[in-house]
Design a protein around this motif. Sequence first.
Motif, short mmCIF file in Angstrom:
data_model
loop_
_atom_site.label_atom_id
_atom_site.label_comp_id
_atom_site.label_asym_id
_atom_site.label_seq_id
_atom_site.Cartn_x
_atom_site.Cartn_y
_atom_site.Cartn_z
N ALA A 47 36.94 39.26 41.72
CA ALA A 47 35.57 39.68 42.04
C ALA A 47 35.57 41.06 42.71
O ALA A 47 34.66 41.86 42.51
CB ALA A 47 34.92 38.64 42.96
N MET A 48 36.62 41.34 43.48
CA MET A 48 36.73 42.68 44.07
C MET A 48 36.85 43.73 42.98
O MET A 48 36.25 44.81 43.07
CB MET A 48 37.94 42.74 45.01
CG MET A 48 37.77 42.00 46.30
SD MET A 48 39.22 42.25 47.36
CE MET A 48 38.83 41.13 48.69
N ARG A 49 37.65 43.44 41.98
CA ARG A 49 37.78 44.37 40.86
C ARG A 49 36.42 44.62 40.21
O ARG A 49 36.09 45.76 39.88
CB ARG A 49 38.75 43.80 39.83
CG ARG A 49 40.20 43.76 40.26
CD ARG A 49 40.82 45.14 40.22
NE ARG A 49 42.27 45.07 40.35
CZ ARG A 49 43.06 46.13 40.49
NH1 ARG A 49 42.51 47.34 40.52
NH2 ARG A 49 44.35 45.99 40.61
N LEU A 50 35.68 43.54 40.03
CA LEU A 50 34.38 43.68 39.40
C LEU A 50 33.41 44.49 40.28
O LEU A 50 32.53 45.17 39.76
CB LEU A 50 33.79 42.30 39.09
CG LEU A 50 34.58 41.46 38.07
CD1 LEU A 50 33.96 40.08 37.94
CD2 LEU A 50 34.63 42.16 36.71
N ARG A 51 33.57 44.39 41.59
CA ARG A 51 32.73 45.16 42.51
C ARG A 51 33.29 46.56 42.78
O ARG A 51 32.81 47.27 43.65
CB ARG A 51 32.57 44.42 43.83
CG ARG A 51 31.70 43.18 43.74
CD ARG A 51 31.38 42.63 45.12
NE ARG A 51 32.57 42.08 45.79
CZ ARG A 51 32.95 40.82 45.73
NH1 ARG A 51 32.26 39.95 45.00
NH2 ARG A 51 34.03 40.41 46.37
#
Length: 328
Positions: A47-51
């Motif tokens: 999710a960090m990658r996506l954000r």
Amino acid sequence: MDSLVYMLLLGVLAIIALSVFFSFVPVMLWISALASGVYVGIFTLVAMRLRRVVPSRIVNPLIKATKAGITLSINQLESHFLAGGNVDRVVNALIAAHRANIELPFERAAAIDLAGRDVLQAVQMSVNPRVIETPTVSAVAKDGIEVKVIARVTVRANIDRLVGGAGEETIIARVGEGIVTTVGSSGSHKEVLENPDKISRTVLDKGLDAGTAFEILSIDIADVDVGKNIGAHLQTEQAEADKRIAQAKAEERRAMAVAQEQEMNARVVEMRAKVVEAESQLPLAMAEALREGKMGVMDYMNLKNIDADTQMRASLGKAADPNKNEKE
């Protein structure tokens, strides 16, 4: 043959898929966190990658804080990162404050960092006070002698006032103002030279650190020198100004006197012209009087005798005073 090609193709696709997976999902970082006793879900890292958050900039400071005995959540660090803060510097400041027994919550450290101040440097300055040297401050005592003072101000960062508190320039300006006030209230420059600590005590008692991001620990006078005699210089300039004013007034009076003299001369010339005009009309008047019988011949002769007598007396007076002609 076809099965071999098919297996090779599957292998290549598997390798590409694993490469994409490991490049997008930081598995090694997840393993490092687990080995350090920090649990971070693999889906949280994805999710960090996506954000568009770099997971290493969040997980590594979290591991560092956990090892130092500071409890932080990954959401706190990620929100500070998304706000534009420096997560690693905030965590280092929290660790330094924790080691020095300085109370520094994460919210305050994050606020200081977002305000543009170096929170780690502030913690270090709170532990190890800093010395600020003022420029040469010139002040004049009551006897008119200039005194030049250089002071060293020992300050410690006040973490509670870092956000919204004034900086070093305000401290220097206030100390300079206190020096000028103290020297200016001294009766003689010798008092300042004999007791330079008077400046330190007076300035320190003014509470100059109010509203600043620092706490003043001490003010020490590094150097005191005697400058110019400002009082004598000002008196000289005042005397020169008074002289110019007096000269201007004298010139004004002289000009007025010249104007009055010229006016008097003009009046004298005008009166002389009137006398000459009157004298030119006298023979005509006498002739008219003789014709009309208002004046006799004997009266005319007596008038001539009187005129001749007057001229004789005038010539005798000039002969008795030879300098009178020169004066006239």
